[in-house]
Write an enzyme that holds these catalytic residues in place. Structure first.
Site, PDB file in Angstrom:
ATOM      1  N   ASP A  55      -1.701   2.469  -1.920  1.00  0.00           N
ATOM      2  CA  ASP A  55      -2.482   3.155  -2.959  1.00  0.00           C
ATOM      3  C   ASP A  55      -1.633   4.121  -3.788  1.00  0.00           C
ATOM      4  O   ASP A  55      -2.138   5.118  -4.302  1.00  0.00           O
ATOM      5  CB  ASP A  55      -3.673   3.917  -2.338  1.00  0.00           C
ATOM      6  CG  ASP A  55      -4.504   3.020  -1.444  1.00  0.00           C
ATOM      7  OD1 ASP A  55      -4.800   1.902  -1.888  1.00  0.00           O
ATOM      8  OD2 ASP A  55      -4.823   3.421  -0.315  1.00  0.00           O
ATOM      9  N   LYS A  70       0.894   1.189  -7.660  1.00  0.00           N
ATOM     10  CA  LYS A  70       1.836   0.124  -8.000  1.00  0.00           C
ATOM     11  C   LYS A  70       1.317  -0.758  -9.131  1.00  0.00           C
ATOM     12  O   LYS A  70       2.058  -1.148 -10.025  1.00  0.00           O
ATOM     13  CB  LYS A  70       2.105  -0.760  -6.761  1.00  0.00           C
ATOM     14  CG  LYS A  70       2.758  -0.012  -5.621  1.00  0.00           C
ATOM     15  CD  LYS A  70       2.871  -0.863  -4.369  1.00  0.00           C
ATOM     16  CE  LYS A  70       1.561  -1.148  -3.690  1.00  0.00           C
ATOM     17  NZ  LYS A  70       0.899  -0.008  -3.043  1.00  0.00           N
ATOM     18  N   GLY A  78      -5.739  -3.563  -3.329  1.00  0.00           N
ATOM     19  CA  GLY A  78      -6.567  -3.380  -4.521  1.00  0.00           C
ATOM     20  C   GLY A  78      -5.707  -2.702  -5.572  1.00  0.00           C
ATOM     21  O   GLY A  78      -5.488  -1.502  -5.511  1.00  0.00           O
ATOM     22  N   GLN A  96       0.318  -2.749  -0.304  1.00  0.00           N
ATOM     23  CA  GLN A  96       0.304  -1.716   0.739  1.00  0.00           C
ATOM     24  C   GLN A  96       1.517  -0.787   0.537  1.00  0.00           C
ATOM     25  O   GLN A  96       1.955  -0.623  -0.587  1.00  0.00           O
ATOM     26  CB  GLN A  96       0.263  -2.313   2.153  1.00  0.00           C
ATOM     27  CG  GLN A  96      -1.069  -2.986   2.485  1.00  0.00           C
ATOM     28  CD  GLN A  96      -1.176  -4.412   1.991  1.00  0.00           C
ATOM     29  OE1 GLN A  96      -0.278  -5.209   2.155  1.00  0.00           O
ATOM     30  NE2 GLN A  96      -2.281  -4.750   1.359  1.00  0.00           N
TER      31      GLN A  96
HETATM   32  P1  IMP Z   1      -5.481  -4.594   7.221  1.00  0.00           P
HETATM   33  O1  IMP Z   1      -4.217  -4.928   6.534  1.00  0.00           O
HETATM   34  O2  IMP Z   1      -6.698  -4.850   6.389  1.00  0.00           O
HETATM   35  O3  IMP Z   1      -5.601  -5.189   8.585  1.00  0.00           O
HETATM   36  O4  IMP Z   1      -5.493  -3.001   7.475  1.00  0.00           O
HETATM   37  C1  IMP Z   1      -4.527  -2.370   8.307  1.00  0.00           C
HETATM   38  C2  IMP Z   1      -4.300  -0.925   7.846  1.00  0.00           C
HETATM   39  O5  IMP Z   1      -3.672  -0.930   6.571  1.00  0.00           O
HETATM   40  C3  IMP Z   1      -5.590  -0.120   7.665  1.00  0.00           C
HETATM   41  O6  IMP Z   1      -5.313   1.242   7.976  1.00  0.00           O
HETATM   42  C4  IMP Z   1      -5.894  -0.254   6.191  1.00  0.00           C
HETATM   43  O7  IMP Z   1      -6.662   0.812   5.705  1.00  0.00           O
HETATM   44  C5  IMP Z   1      -4.480  -0.245   5.623  1.00  0.00           C
HETATM   45  N1  IMP Z   1      -4.379  -0.981   4.361  1.00  0.00           N
HETATM   46  C6  IMP Z   1      -4.391  -2.320   4.187  1.00  0.00           C
HETATM   47  N2  IMP Z   1      -4.245  -2.639   2.888  1.00  0.00           N
HETATM   48  C7  IMP Z   1      -4.146  -1.476   2.232  1.00  0.00           C
HETATM   49  C8  IMP Z   1      -3.933  -1.144   0.860  1.00  0.00           C
HETATM   50  O8  IMP Z   1      -3.788  -2.003  -0.017  1.00  0.00           O
HETATM   51  N3  IMP Z   1      -3.869   0.175   0.569  1.00  0.00           N
HETATM   52  C9  IMP Z   1      -3.956   1.139   1.521  1.00  0.00           C
HETATM   53  N4  IMP Z   1      -4.131   0.885   2.813  1.00  0.00           N
HETATM   54  C10 IMP Z   1      -4.223  -0.415   3.169  1.00  0.00           C
END
Ligand code: IMP
Length: 424
Positions: free
Chosen positions: A15, A18, A42, A224
């Protein structure tokens, strides 16, 4: 000079902004390529008063000529992907000719999402805080050599492979004792698979390497952030892919010696969504003020993001692991009107003062040590030139450049494309 691909990635817990920067930089590139993650991301872009959120599609899609590539390292949920494409088609974006999807990219099945939910529920208070998009289970099937890929869609065995994998998932779900209704989810998934067939599936590793050879400018777009990397992040509270620069090699097939600039994006403060340690977290009014002003709510899940001061040892760690050559600082405007801005420069780690990010960042072992810098009161959102930035903000920037030893080339002062200040 040998042509190389640049990489743009987040240096914190995601977040960082990017999407906005990729959109701003796209006019300098011919190809924008996503290399990992999936619809857990997102990426928010704003221009002409409209906000767009992209999940799987690279942030260069709004540029009239840039080709956008979804690399082999990405995981695709056909249902979310279809919705994203339909929204772009409505806006008149020529997605079909501007988007290439790697035949090697893995598919997220409806049962992967169920497994994600079942696994999180079973973890109870130790849950990862996953976005529940099926990311972890899909990457597990990839490394476990069970996954389904985009290239499988056009084979005769596709349905058979799907059924075999789902059978395995059903057995795991029964182990979790998790209630579900898969039949309800399958028709829209197969409908989305049919929809995807109109798009260009491609052996994108050949495409990208030929493009680099031909002198085309390629930007690899990370999702991420580095502190969510499966190897170097705050494990186990991480995502399941390599979010760092090396992920661009794995996730696109670009050889390491063809990586050029590494652009590291960070926010002027820190946020984290989901569980896991966060050394500089502010669980107080100041943290709430940052959350409200910065609109720190997840663009994929809407969850409130945790907020805190900038963490320099963590930033230096991310710069080191990624080989960052250039920094860009986002959301400087959010810090207007704070009398003092604190920055973590060291940690107290088991009673010892250290200036690096150690293995264990659990709060019972590690506490941040901060210094206070003077804030600024001016609204930055209408500033369009470096010379108009407040002196104390310039001092904040210089402090970061000096401690991290990398120049900051862009400072962002608002979500719109135009609210971007070039520092060079
Ligand atoms: P997952 O990738 O959905 O399994 O989430 C694993 C961890 O990464 C969690 O703490 C999510 O909140 C975080 N996370 C996954 N994708 C994003 C992102 O695009 N932005 C911020 N945090 C993310």
């Amino acid at each position: 000079m040998i042509n190389k691909a640049d990489v743009l990635l987040g240096l914190q817990w995601g977040d960082e902004g990017k999407g906005k920067i990729v959109d701003v930089l796209t006019p300098n590139y011919d190809i924008i390529a996503r290399f990992q993650g999936g619809p857990n991301a997102g990426h928010t872009l704003e221009f002409n008063g409209i906000k767009h959120v992209l999940h799987t599609i690279p942030s260069g899609i709004f540029h009239p000529t840039a080709i956008n590539v979804i690399g082999n390292g990405v995981v695709i949920d056909p249902v979310i992907f279809k919705k994203e494409i339909e929204a772009l088609l409505k806006l008149g974006v020529d997605v079909k000719s501007k988007l290439l999807i790697s035949t090697r990219a893995h598919l997220i099945l409806p049962s992967h999402r169920l497994l994600d939910a079942a696994s999180e529920a079973a973890k109870g208070k130790n849950k990862i805080g996953s976005t529940l998009k099926g990311i972890g289970p899909t990457y597990m099937d990839k490394t476990g050599r069970n996954g389904l890929r985009i290239g499988d869609i056009e084979t005769n065995e596709f349905k058979e492979k799907y059924d075999t994998l789902v059978e395995k998932h059903k057995q795991i779900l029964s182990f979790y004792n998790y209630e579900y209704n898969l039949q309800e989810l399958e028709p829209i998934w197969f409908e989305a698979i049919e929809f995807l067939k109109q798009l260009q599936f491609s052996e994108t590793e050949h495409y990208i390497n030929s493009a680099i050879k031909d002198g085309k400018r390629v930007l690899a777009e990370g999702a991420q952030g580095s502190l969510l990397d499966v190897d170097f992040g705050s494990y186990p509270f991480v995502t399941s892919s390599n979010t760092i620069c090396a992920g661009a090699c794995n996730g696109l097939g670009i050889p390491p010696n063809k990586i050029g600039n590494v652009i590291g994006i960070f926010k002027a403060y820190c946020t984290r969504v989901g569980s896991g340690p966060f050394p500089t977290e502010l669980e107080n009014e100041t943290g709430e003020k940052i959350r409200q002003i910065g609109k720190e709510f997840g663009s994929t899940t809407g969850r409130p993001r945790r907020t805190g001061w900038l963490d320099i040892p963590a930033l230096k760690y991310a710069v080191m692991i990624n080989g960052v050559t250039e920094l860009m600082m986002m959301k400087a405007d959010v810090l207007s009107n704070f009398e003092n801005i604190e920055v973590c420069t060291h940690y107290n780690y088991n009673g010892k003062v250290i200036d690096y990010l150690p293995y264990n960042i659990d709060p019972s072992y590690l506490k941040p040590i901060t210094v206070a810098l003077k804030g600024w009161a001016e609204d930055l959102t209408a500033i369009d030139n470096k010379s108009k930035l407040p002196q104390t903000l310039l001092e904040y920037i210089q402090f970061i450049e000096k401690t991290v030893e990398i120049p900051i080339s862009i400072v962002s002062v608002g979500p719109d494309r135009t609210q971007t200040i070039r520092m060079k």
